[in-house]
Design an enzyme around this catalytic site. Structure first.
Site, short mmCIF file in Angstrom:
data_model
loop_
_atom_site.label_atom_id
_atom_site.label_comp_id
_atom_site.label_asym_id
_atom_site.label_seq_id
_atom_site.Cartn_x
_atom_site.Cartn_y
_atom_site.Cartn_z
CG ASP A 54 -0.36 -0.09 2.51
OD1 ASP A 54 0.88 -0.20 2.59
OD2 ASP A 54 -1.09 -0.03 3.53
CB SER A 55 4.59 1.70 -0.08
OG SER A 55 4.81 0.54 -0.85
CG ASP A 93 0.33 -4.08 2.02
OD1 ASP A 93 0.29 -4.91 2.96
OD2 ASP A 93 1.20 -3.19 1.93
CE LYS A 123 3.15 -5.95 3.68
NZ LYS A 123 2.67 -4.83 4.52
CD GLU A 125 0.42 -1.63 8.19
OE1 GLU A 125 0.01 -0.89 9.12
OE2 GLU A 125 0.94 -1.17 7.16
CD GLU A 192 7.98 -0.35 7.60
OE1 GLU A 192 6.96 -1.00 7.28
OE2 GLU A 192 8.24 0.78 7.14
O1 KIV Z 1 3.55 -1.19 1.57
C1 KIV Z 1 4.74 -1.53 1.63
O2 KIV Z 1 5.56 -1.22 0.77
C2 KIV Z 1 5.15 -2.34 2.76
C3 KIV Z 1 6.61 -2.58 2.93
C4 KIV Z 1 7.21 -1.41 3.58
C5 KIV Z 1 6.88 -3.83 3.67
O3 KIV Z 1 4.35 -2.74 3.54
#
Ligand code: KIV
Length: 308
Positions: A54-55, A93, A123, A125, A192
């Site tokens: 989600d970056s 994500d 993924k 959190e 992280e």
């Molecule tokens: O969204 C992302 O890029 C991440 C990484 C920092 C692991 O979750």
């Protein structure tokens, strides 16, 4: 003689393949990917796991945090990355509040990323606080990668991008989080911004691989944001990243050269242009000969749009 298949021709990796790599003692390289052409290159390079992080919100869409990223956006980028890969395990994500509100919504959204997006895993959190969610998604047959330590979706609560787990209580909580997500069925856990000694100890205590970002070399694998690696942002490279290329300069130089060529009339050149038979052109325009004087000016030939 049989040969090891190249990554481009090998079957797509699964969480079982990742477990095998870990069992074989291979350090796992993971990168983020958000689009089709980059995913193709990373797949060709044999990166075994790609994260549609989600970056994407910050590095591709210009948002100020990952909190703004939506399910439709994650789905859109996941589909592109899946289309660009044939080998890598694609992990999508789950965006902010797409999980952890109700078990039904968590499962529904994880299912969308798998079924419609084509991801091989999701993924999410959170450690202990997310373990129930992880459990129910895994029970439905969806592989889950966990993400603890600095969790960017909680940035407003954490108050900034700070290293996590540095005090006795915070460190113990991090260890408890890691054990909780493993118990819940996560196949791997991202650590992280965690001090390297603590990350190495967590790695030793888990049977699933830890994937570090800013967590030292003692993790089972590493994940990095692709735009940091490629040097796409001239203003900022996080301390935990290494710039392997300076794509910002390369793209800027190319764009400058293109602009200058267009201005000078040297682009497109003969190699980028197509010519046609002059007689056919005469026929199209209704004029008797290419070089004969007159044409529309003399009132002959078919009228063009602008003459109507
Ligand atoms: O969204 C992302 O890029 C991440 C990484 C920092 C692991 O979750």
């Amino acid at each position: 003689m049989s040969q090891t298949p190249s990554p481009a021709h090998a079957a797509r990796l699964t969480i079982a393949s990742i477990a095998r790599l870990y069992a074989d003692g291979e350090r796992i390289a993971m990168l983020t990917a958000y689009d089709y052409p980059t995913a193709r290159i990373l797949d060709e390079a044999g990166i075994p796991m790609l994260l549609v992080g989600d970056s994407v919100g910050q590095v591709m869409l210009g948002y100020d945090s990952t909190v703004r990223v939506t399910m439709p956006e994650m789905l859109h980028h996941t589909k592109a990355v899946v289309r660009g890969t044939s080998h890598a395990l694609v992990v999508a994500d789950m965006p902010f509040l797409s999980y952890g509100v109700t078990p039904e919504a968590s499962l529904e959204n994880a299912g969308i990323l798998m079924r419609e997006g084509g991801a091989g895993a999701v993924k999410l959190e959170g450690g202990e606080r997310s373990s129930r969610t992880i459990e129910s998604i895994v029970r439905a047959g969806i592989p889950v990668m966990s993400h603890i330590g600095l969790t960017p979706q909680s940035i407003h609560q954490l108050g900034g991008h700070r290293v996590q787990g540095k005090t006795r209580d915070a460190g113990r909580q991090l260890l408890a989080d890691a054990l909780a997500v493993q118990r819940a069925g996560a196949f791997a856990v991202v650590l992280e911004l965690v001090p390297e000694q603590l990350a190495a100890e967590i790695t030793k205590r888990l049977s699933i691989p830890t994937i570090g970002i800013g967590a030292g070399a003692g993790c089972a694998g590493q994940v990095q944001v692709i735009t940091d690696l490629l040097g796409l942002n001239p203003d900022f490279t996080p301390r935990h990243a290494r710039k392997y290329a300076d794509l910002h300069s390369i793209i800027k130089t190319a764009a400058d050269a293109y602009r200058d060529d267009v201005r000078a009339g040297t682009f497109p050149g003969p190699e980028q242009s197509t010519r046609m038979d002059g007689k056919t052109l005469d026929d199209i325009l209704g004029r008797p000969g290419l070089d004969s004087a007159g044409g529309m000016a003399a009132g002959r030939g078919i009228p063009l749009d602008r003459d109507l």
